[in-house]
Motif scaffolding. Structure first.
Motif, PDB file in Angstrom:
ATOM      1  N   VAL A 126       0.849  -1.202   0.000  1.00  0.00           N
ATOM      2  CA  VAL A 126       0.000   0.000   0.000  1.00  0.00           C
ATOM      3  C   VAL A 126       0.882   1.249   0.000  1.00  0.00           C
ATOM      4  N   PHE A 127       2.046   1.161   0.600  1.00  0.00           N
ATOM      5  CA  PHE A 127       2.953   2.312   0.653  1.00  0.00           C
ATOM      6  C   PHE A 127       3.217   2.871  -0.741  1.00  0.00           C
ATOM      7  N   HIS A 128       3.432   1.985  -1.717  1.00  0.00           N
ATOM      8  CA  HIS A 128       3.744   2.443  -3.076  1.00  0.00           C
ATOM      9  C   HIS A 128       2.531   3.116  -3.724  1.00  0.00           C
ATOM     10  N   ILE A 129       1.335   2.595  -3.437  1.00  0.00           N
ATOM     11  CA  ILE A 129       0.114   3.199  -3.973  1.00  0.00           C
ATOM     12  C   ILE A 129      -0.108   4.564  -3.331  1.00  0.00           C
ATOM     13  N   ALA A 130       0.115   4.638  -2.020  1.00  0.00           N
ATOM     14  CA  ALA A 130      -0.019   5.916  -1.310  1.00  0.00           C
ATOM     15  C   ALA A 130       0.976   6.940  -1.849  1.00  0.00           C
ATOM     16  N   ALA A 131       2.190   6.494  -2.140  1.00  0.00           N
ATOM     17  CA  ALA A 131       3.209   7.412  -2.661  1.00  0.00           C
ATOM     18  C   ALA A 131       2.801   7.968  -4.014  1.00  0.00           C
ATOM     19  N   LYS A 132       2.237   7.118  -4.869  1.00  0.00           N
ATOM     20  CA  LYS A 132       1.793   7.583  -6.184  1.00  0.00           C
ATOM     21  C   LYS A 132       0.618   8.546  -6.042  1.00  0.00           C
ATOM     22  N   PHE A 133      -0.330   8.220  -5.183  1.00  0.00           N
ATOM     23  CA  PHE A 133      -1.478   9.105  -4.975  1.00  0.00           C
ATOM     24  C   PHE A 133      -1.012  10.446  -4.415  1.00  0.00           C
ATOM     25  N   ALA A 134      -0.073  10.403  -3.493  1.00  0.00           N
ATOM     26  CA  ALA A 134       0.470  11.639  -2.909  1.00  0.00           C
ATOM     27  C   ALA A 134       1.147  12.485  -3.984  1.00  0.00           C
ATOM     28  N   GLU A 135       1.876  11.841  -4.871  1.00  0.00           N
ATOM     29  CA  GLU A 135       2.532  12.570  -5.970  1.00  0.00           C
ATOM     30  C   GLU A 135       1.492  13.272  -6.846  1.00  0.00           C
ATOM     31  N   ILE A 136       0.412  12.566  -7.153  1.00  0.00           N
ATOM     32  CA  ILE A 136      -0.651  13.129  -8.001  1.00  0.00           C
ATOM     33  C   ILE A 136      -1.302  14.339  -7.340  1.00  0.00           C
ATOM     34  N   ARG A 137      -1.463  14.287  -6.010  1.00  0.00           N
ATOM     35  CA  ARG A 137      -2.177  15.348  -5.308  1.00  0.00           C
ATOM     36  C   ARG A 137      -1.263  16.388  -4.668  1.00  0.00           C
ATOM     37  N   GLY A 138       0.042  16.254  -4.838  1.00  0.00           N
ATOM     38  CA  GLY A 138       0.965  17.216  -4.264  1.00  0.00           C
ATOM     39  C   GLY A 138       0.990  17.199  -2.749  1.00  0.00           C
ATOM     40  N   MET A 139       0.928  16.011  -2.184  1.00  0.00           N
ATOM     41  CA  MET A 139       0.926  15.842  -0.735  1.00  0.00           C
ATOM     42  C   MET A 139       2.046  14.879  -0.353  1.00  0.00           C
ATOM     43  N   SER A 140       2.231  14.676   0.941  1.00  0.00           N
ATOM     44  CA  SER A 140       3.218  13.703   1.390  1.00  0.00           C
ATOM     45  C   SER A 140       2.574  12.323   1.495  1.00  0.00           C
ATOM     46  N   THR A 141       3.404  11.301   1.361  1.00  0.00           N
ATOM     47  CA  THR A 141       2.915   9.929   1.488  1.00  0.00           C
ATOM     48  C   THR A 141       2.318   9.704   2.873  1.00  0.00           C
ATOM     49  N   ASP A 142       2.938  10.231   3.904  1.00  0.00           N
ATOM     50  CA  ASP A 142       2.416  10.068   5.262  1.00  0.00           C
ATOM     51  C   ASP A 142       1.031  10.683   5.409  1.00  0.00           C
ATOM     52  N   GLU A 143       0.807  11.819   4.769  1.00  0.00           N
ATOM     53  CA  GLU A 143      -0.512  12.451   4.831  1.00  0.00           C
ATOM     54  C   GLU A 143      -1.568  11.550   4.194  1.00  0.00           C
ATOM     55  N   ILE A 144      -1.246  10.951   3.060  1.00  0.00           N
ATOM     56  CA  ILE A 144      -2.206  10.084   2.371  1.00  0.00           C
ATOM     57  C   ILE A 144      -2.467   8.822   3.187  1.00  0.00           C
ATOM     58  N   ILE A 145      -1.422   8.253   3.770  1.00  0.00           N
ATOM     59  CA  ILE A 145      -1.608   7.061   4.602  1.00  0.00           C
ATOM     60  C   ILE A 145      -2.505   7.379   5.792  1.00  0.00           C
ATOM     61  N   ALA A 146      -2.293   8.517   6.433  1.00  0.00           N
ATOM     62  CA  ALA A 146      -3.090   8.886   7.607  1.00  0.00           C
ATOM     63  C   ALA A 146      -4.546   9.138   7.245  1.00  0.00           C
ATOM     64  N   LEU A 147      -4.783   9.877   6.172  1.00  0.00           N
ATOM     65  CA  LEU A 147      -6.173  10.221   5.853  1.00  0.00           C
ATOM     66  C   LEU A 147      -6.936   9.010   5.320  1.00  0.00           C
ATOM     67  N   THR A 148      -6.267   8.108   4.590  1.00  0.00           N
ATOM     68  CA  THR A 148      -6.972   6.925   4.094  1.00  0.00           C
ATOM     69  C   THR A 148      -7.213   5.922   5.220  1.00  0.00           C
ATOM     70  N   ASN A 149      -6.356   5.918   6.226  1.00  0.00           N
ATOM     71  CA  ASN A 149      -6.630   5.112   7.420  1.00  0.00           C
ATOM     72  C   ASN A 149      -7.909   5.612   8.094  1.00  0.00           C
ATOM     73  N   GLU A 150      -8.015   6.919   8.241  1.00  0.00           N
ATOM     74  CA  GLU A 150      -9.212   7.509   8.848  1.00  0.00           C
ATOM     75  C   GLU A 150     -10.451   7.224   7.998  1.00  0.00           C
ATOM     76  N   ASN A 151     -10.310   7.364   6.677  1.00  0.00           N
ATOM     77  CA  ASN A 151     -11.432   7.073   5.783  1.00  0.00           C
ATOM     78  C   ASN A 151     -11.893   5.629   5.919  1.00  0.00           C
ATOM     79  N   GLY A 152     -10.936   4.702   5.960  1.00  0.00           N
ATOM     80  CA  GLY A 152     -11.277   3.294   6.063  1.00  0.00           C
ATOM     81  C   GLY A 152     -11.981   2.962   7.361  1.00  0.00           C
TER      82      GLY A 152
END
Length: 261
Positions: free
Chosen positions: A221-247
């Motif tokens: 999942v880390f690699h998917i989060a990193a790609k999503f973060a790149e697309i949205r101009g965010m950090s990978t840690d931010e995407i991991i945290a917010l998708t954890n909350e979403n889930g």
């Protein structure tokens, strides 16, 4: 911590090391996993696996590729399993028109409707598989306005994504987001509201770049989060945290802090 919202650890690809691999997930940064079943046998195994590990939950359902043996009576089995507190959704359900040898489309649609009705009855979300069936999947979920869910490994258009989001649904992003030919998925990732994003592996399938072609597992999942973060101009840690909350919100899984309060 990573939340892999879709991984098939009941699959035989994990028979050799399933216990060690799942036990090691928290120390490798994976805090939560949902294992969806695809028929009665895999749904039963998914529930059994979830009962063994505090960080693993399950879903139960008939996958469209596997639904040929489905009967209305089998819904009673799913209903009974769904009362287990480690079962958090009905899934993996939906439509798959890709393979000619799949059950007839009309039968898939019947099974899909029956399981959406079950989810509505039980107040559970659904995990939807949609392959080459975007219009029919959307039309059928519209018949159940009280049901909410996630379109797993979303591969539809921006327009379909916006229609689902308007109706309160979530979109799941998997390894294909990292592939070179993922133009449509990238366009969706650019515009989806961040509170409607779930990250998934679909393990053992669809491993992301840079490990494409290997057996997939939740650590990726880390690699998917990193790609999503790149697309949205965010950090990978931010995407991991917010998708954890979403889930957690989507599946109704409390955090340790919420459990103590």
């Amino acid at each position: 911590m990573i939340f892999d919202t879709h991984a098939h650890y009941d699959d035989e690809a994990f028979d050799a090391d399933r216990e060690a691999l799942l036990a090691s997930m928290p120390e490798n940064g994976v805090g939560l996993i949902v294992d969806p079943g695809c028929d009665l046998d895999t749904s039963r195994r998914a529930v059994e696996i979830a009962e063994q590990y505090p960080h693993v939950y399950s879903a139960v359902g008939w996958h469209p590729e596997n639904c040929a043996p489905y009967t209305r009576e089998s819904l009673d089995t799913l209903r009974a399993w769904a009362k287990n507190p480690k079962v958090v959704a009905i899934g993996e359900i939906g439509l798959d028109y890709y393979w000619e040898q799949n059950p007839p489309r009309e039968f898939q649609q019947e099974v899909f409707r029956d399981q959406l009705a079950l989810a509505q009855e039980l107040g559970l979300p659904v995990i939807v598989h949609d392959r080459d069936a975007h219009a029919d999947c959307l039309a059928i979920v519209k018949e159940f306005p009280q049901v909410r869910g996630v379109f797993h490994c979303f591969s539809g258009s921006v327009e379909i994504a916006q229609e689902l989001i308007k109706r309160g649904w979530y979109l799941g992003f998997d390894g294909p987001l990292t592939y070179k030919n993922a133009k449509k998925t990238v366009e969706v990732a650019k515009v989806v509201p961040l509170d409607r994003v779930l990250l998934e592996t679909d393990s053992p399938y669809m491993a992301p770049v840079p490990v494409r072609g290997t057996r997939n597992d939740s650590r990726n999942v880390f690699h998917i989060a990193a790609k999503f973060a790149e697309i949205r101009g965010m950090s990978t840690d931010e995407i991991i945290a917010l998708t954890n909350e979403n889930g957690r919100r989507f599946f109704g899984i409390q955090s340790a802090k919420e459990e103590r309060s």
